[in-house]
Enzyme design. Structure first.
Site, PDB file in Angstrom:
ATOM      1  N   ASP A  36      47.254  97.764   8.957  1.00  0.00           N
ATOM      2  CA  ASP A  36      47.459  99.215   9.056  1.00  0.00           C
ATOM      3  C   ASP A  36      46.469  99.967   8.154  1.00  0.00           C
ATOM      4  O   ASP A  36      46.022  99.436   7.141  1.00  0.00           O
ATOM      5  CB  ASP A  36      48.904  99.535   8.643  1.00  0.00           C
ATOM      6  CG  ASP A  36      49.332 100.916   9.091  1.00  0.00           C
ATOM      7  OD1 ASP A  36      48.580 101.562   9.851  1.00  0.00           O
ATOM      8  OD2 ASP A  36      50.420 101.358   8.675  1.00  0.00           O
ATOM      9  N   HIS A  53      38.732 101.471  13.106  1.00  0.00           N
ATOM     10  CA  HIS A  53      39.127 100.310  13.916  1.00  0.00           C
ATOM     11  C   HIS A  53      37.980  99.292  13.987  1.00  0.00           C
ATOM     12  O   HIS A  53      38.197  98.084  13.970  1.00  0.00           O
ATOM     13  CB  HIS A  53      39.521 100.747  15.333  1.00  0.00           C
ATOM     14  CG  HIS A  53      40.766 101.586  15.359  1.00  0.00           C
ATOM     15  ND1 HIS A  53      41.917 101.224  14.683  1.00  0.00           N
ATOM     16  CD2 HIS A  53      41.053 102.759  15.983  1.00  0.00           C
ATOM     17  CE1 HIS A  53      42.856 102.152  14.898  1.00  0.00           C
ATOM     18  NE2 HIS A  53      42.352 103.088  15.660  1.00  0.00           N
ATOM     19  N   LEU A 147      42.957  76.278  12.107  1.00  0.00           N
ATOM     20  CA  LEU A 147      43.850  77.441  12.048  1.00  0.00           C
ATOM     21  C   LEU A 147      44.162  77.997  13.442  1.00  0.00           C
ATOM     22  O   LEU A 147      43.253  78.161  14.262  1.00  0.00           O
ATOM     23  CB  LEU A 147      43.162  78.549  11.230  1.00  0.00           C
ATOM     24  CG  LEU A 147      43.874  79.899  11.216  1.00  0.00           C
ATOM     25  CD1 LEU A 147      44.929  79.934  10.117  1.00  0.00           C
ATOM     26  CD2 LEU A 147      42.888  81.047  11.025  1.00  0.00           C
TER      27      LEU A 147
HETATM   28  C1  FPP Z   1      46.596 100.451  12.645  1.00  0.00           C
HETATM   29  O1  FPP Z   1      45.854 101.403  11.953  1.00  0.00           O
HETATM   30  C2  FPP Z   1      45.718  99.587  13.394  1.00  0.00           C
HETATM   31  C3  FPP Z   1      45.723  99.427  14.754  1.00  0.00           C
HETATM   32  C4  FPP Z   1      46.655 100.119  15.647  1.00  0.00           C
HETATM   33  C5  FPP Z   1      44.756  98.560  15.419  1.00  0.00           C
HETATM   34  C6  FPP Z   1      44.468  97.311  14.667  1.00  0.00           C
HETATM   35  C7  FPP Z   1      43.308  96.645  15.275  1.00  0.00           C
HETATM   36  C8  FPP Z   1      42.312  96.069  14.559  1.00  0.00           C
HETATM   37  C9  FPP Z   1      42.254  96.004  13.100  1.00  0.00           C
HETATM   38  C10 FPP Z   1      41.223  95.413  15.256  1.00  0.00           C
HETATM   39  C11 FPP Z   1      41.781  94.272  16.053  1.00  0.00           C
HETATM   40  C12 FPP Z   1      40.789  93.424  16.614  1.00  0.00           C
HETATM   41  C13 FPP Z   1      40.918  92.806  17.813  1.00  0.00           C
HETATM   42  C14 FPP Z   1      39.993  91.764  18.166  1.00  0.00           C
HETATM   43  C15 FPP Z   1      41.942  93.144  18.790  1.00  0.00           C
HETATM   44  P1  FPP Z   1      46.147 102.942  12.248  1.00  0.00           P
HETATM   45  O2  FPP Z   1      45.216 103.409  13.295  1.00  0.00           O
HETATM   46  O3  FPP Z   1      47.599 103.122  12.578  1.00  0.00           O
HETATM   47  O4  FPP Z   1      45.818 103.583  10.861  1.00  0.00           O
HETATM   48  P2  FPP Z   1      46.478 104.898  10.261  1.00  0.00           P
HETATM   49  O5  FPP Z   1      47.939 104.592  10.072  1.00  0.00           O
HETATM   50  O6  FPP Z   1      45.763 105.052   8.966  1.00  0.00           O
HETATM   51  O7  FPP Z   1      46.229 106.011  11.226  1.00  0.00           O
END
Ligand code: FPP
Length: 259
Positions: A36, A53, A147
């Site tokens: 997050d 992201h 893993l």
């Molecule tokens: C939450 O941060 C994150 C997500 C909803 C997406 C997580 C995805 C990745 C880290 C990349 C994944 C990689 C692959 C290969 C699928 P947020 O957007 O909710 O952050 P915020 O709470 O600060 O707005």
């Protein structure tokens, strides 16, 4: 160029050594992470959310390789929840392009590390281009024995549990199982995570302290660590900090530990 490469690998070695110097005896077998804070990371830098992201995607490879090197056996990452479809269209579109970017860049390093890619969640409802690349990564890494890197993609724990309940009901109706035989371990076999042990440690980054419909059944006895660091900044050292906290917990599973 070489200097940069050397520096990068030096950091990895340093983190591994730091980890070893802590004389760990209990490496969690299964770590689950709610990644997050990508959006807030970007906002603080006055960048569009998608940049967060993108950086987060790069962190996935680093943390997976590190987890593998220190002997974690299962790493489950919450990459896209069933609720994430409610985000702005452009953001969803970008998130759906991330697996392509991730595996284009990083499949060779995951292969080199003998990492096997798995998924939980409804992959079939992803856009075709996303589904294809994810299925390909699963296929390419199927014989790897290191893993297990499990991406929760279009995943929601309540849906997973409901689907399991429906399958149990069908098996009951068809006399495949008896009511008296349904117990925790039988029920676990109806979940998508049936081949994995329950997480020992659940980490959520970014300071938020909630579960957001992630692995609700499986985390009954997991230890929780809430790191204040945003996911794109979640370094190997910060991972070590979470592992140290795990180490210092007294897991009693509802019983008593009398040493
Ligand atoms: C939450 O941060 C994150 C997500 C909803 C997406 C997580 C995805 C990745 C880290 C990349 C994944 C990689 C692959 C290969 C699928 P947020 O957007 O909710 O952050 P915020 O709470 O600060 O707005």
């Amino acid at each position: 160029m070489f200097e940069k490469f050397f520096k990068k690998n030096n950091t990895l070695e340093k983190s591994i050594n730091n980890f070893k110097n802590k004389d760990f005896t209990k490496v969690p077998k299964h770590v689950a992470i709610i990644m997050d804070g990508n959006g807030r990371w970007a906002k603080e830098k006055k960048l569009p959310r998608i940049n967060g992201h993108y950086e987060g995607m790069k962190r996935v490879e680093k943390i997976a390789v590190y987890a593998s090197k220190i002997g974690i056996e299962y790493l489950t990452l919450y990459a896209f929840s069933t609720e994430n479809w409610n985000r702005p269209k452009e953001e969803v579109k970008f998130l759906m392009s991330l697996p392509e970017k991730m595996f284009n860049f990083f499949l060779p390093s995951l292969m080199k590390e003998n990492i096997q890619i798995n998924t939980i969640g409804d992959i079939n409802s992803l856009p075709e281009h996303t589904r294809k690349v994810v299925n390909n990564a699963v296929y390419e890494t199927r014989n790897n024995t290191g893993l297990k890197l499990i991406f929760a993609l279009n995943y929601g724990a309540r849906t997973e549990i409901l689907n399991a309940v429906k399958k149990v009901a069908i098996d009951y109706k068809n006399s495949v199982i008896k009511l008296d035989n349904i117990n925790n371990s039988i029920f676990s076999n109806y979940l998508e995570t049936r081949s994995y042990p329950d997480p020992d440690l659940l980490i959520r980054t970014s300071g938020e302290q909630r579960i957001s419909n992630f692995l609700l059944w499986q985390i009954a006895y997991s230890e929780f660590v809430f790191s204040k660091v945003y996911w794109p900044d979640f370094s190997e050292e910060e991972f070590n900090n979470s592992l140290v906290q795990f180490q210092n917990r007294d897991r009693r599973y509802g019983g008593l530990n009398e040493n």
